[in-house]
Design an enzyme around this catalytic site. Sequence first.
Site, PDB file in Angstrom:
ATOM      1  N   ASP A  27       0.857  -1.176   0.000  1.00 17.85           N
ATOM      2  CA  ASP A  27       0.000   0.000   0.000  1.00 17.85           C
ATOM      3  C   ASP A  27       0.897   1.232   0.000  1.00 17.85           C
ATOM      4  OD1 ASP A  27      -1.885   1.959   0.434  1.00 17.85           O
ATOM      5  OD2 ASP A  27      -2.954   0.903   2.002  1.00 17.85           O
ATOM      6  N   ASP A  49      -8.390  -7.518   4.592  1.00 20.91           N
ATOM      7  CA  ASP A  49      -9.507  -7.228   5.498  1.00 20.91           C
ATOM      8  C   ASP A  49      -9.815  -5.739   5.608  1.00 20.91           C
ATOM      9  OD1 ASP A  49      -7.124  -6.497   7.011  1.00 20.91           O
ATOM     10  OD2 ASP A  49      -8.451  -6.396   8.754  1.00 20.91           O
TER      11      ASP A  49
HETATM   12  C1  PRP Z   1      -1.611  -4.808   5.604  1.00 19.60           C
HETATM   13  C2  PRP Z   1      -1.169  -5.707   4.461  1.00 19.60           C
HETATM   14  C3  PRP Z   1       0.304  -5.407   4.346  1.00 19.60           C
HETATM   15  C4  PRP Z   1       0.395  -3.954   4.766  1.00 19.60           C
HETATM   16  C5  PRP Z   1       0.537  -3.091   3.549  1.00 19.60           C
HETATM   17  O1  PRP Z   1      -1.297  -5.457   6.780  1.00 19.60           O
HETATM   18  O2  PRP Z   1      -1.436  -7.056   4.743  1.00 19.60           O
HETATM   19  O3  PRP Z   1       1.068  -6.215   5.226  1.00 19.60           O
HETATM   20  O4  PRP Z   1      -0.821  -3.625   5.448  1.00 19.60           O
HETATM   21  O5  PRP Z   1       0.545  -1.717   3.882  1.00 19.60           O
HETATM   22  P1  PRP Z   1       1.814  -0.792   3.693  1.00 19.60           P
HETATM   23  O6  PRP Z   1       2.431  -1.103   2.350  1.00 19.60           O
HETATM   24  O7  PRP Z   1       1.217   0.587   3.743  1.00 19.60           O
HETATM   25  O8  PRP Z   1       2.760  -1.037   4.823  1.00 19.60           O
HETATM   26  P2  PRP Z   1      -1.972  -5.159   8.201  1.00 19.60           P
HETATM   27  O9  PRP Z   1      -0.952  -4.502   9.066  1.00 19.60           O
HETATM   28  O10 PRP Z   1      -3.280  -4.461   8.013  1.00 19.60           O
HETATM   29  O11 PRP Z   1      -2.178  -6.604   8.806  1.00 19.60           O
HETATM   30  P3  PRP Z   1      -2.956  -7.894   8.215  1.00 19.60           P
HETATM   31  O12 PRP Z   1      -2.052  -8.470   7.149  1.00 19.60           O
HETATM   32  O13 PRP Z   1      -3.073  -8.773   9.401  1.00 19.60           O
HETATM   33  O14 PRP Z   1      -4.285  -7.443   7.665  1.00 19.60           O
END
Ligand code: PRP
Length: 179
Positions: free
Chosen positions: A100, A155
């Site tokens: 992201d 999620d």
């Molecule tokens: C989400 C996703 C990635 C991260 C990406 O994880 O699974 O690991 O965010 O975002 P970024 O590139 O801005 O760092 P989250 O921390 O929501 O945990 P999850 O995988 O348990 O949903």
Amino acid sequence: MIERTVFDRAAIAARIDALGREISEYYRNSGDLLVLGVLKGSFIFLADLVRSIDCPLRVDFLTASSYGSGTVSSGEVVLSLDPRTKLSGRDVLLVEDIVDRGGTLEKILPLLGAMGPKSLEVCVLLHKRSVVLEREPRWVGFDAPPEFLVGYGLDHAEEYRHLPFIGSLKLPEMKLPKD
Ligand code: PRP
């Protein structure tokens, strides 16, 4: 509420088949491949991806969670890895669901690199391309639109992970306080 399907089951399956072929070729002579999933978001992608790879491998997971359950990731990442999992001298393929803003990968990779793997590569299903990373993933499933995506492991406040497709979530409109 899901606004639209962004990647359906067939598109995801076809892309994972192609990724599996490329990854199998890349690691053909490895002999010690560790596929390391970033929980929780990668769990469905990883399950399908490893079944499309036809060379020997082992599977493990780590957690790297940003704080909160909102729709914007915070800057803080907490990394947790089974202390029995050794990376030293192994070919490590980190599997993520989405890039992201890139903070998670940028924080995880140096920590894993310091554990002395023989090689360290990344396969990510979705990449929003909103940032240029210091180290881009070797394999990317799809470039993703700038929408809030859920399903196939992703999620919103722990909901929607089980959807077999990737959809865009319609977020409730922000109510501005009256003055
Ligand atoms: C989400 C996703 C990635 C991260 C990406 O994880 O699974 O690991 O965010 O975002 P970024 O590139 O801005 O760092 P989250 O921390 O929501 O945990 P999850 O995988 O348990 O949903």
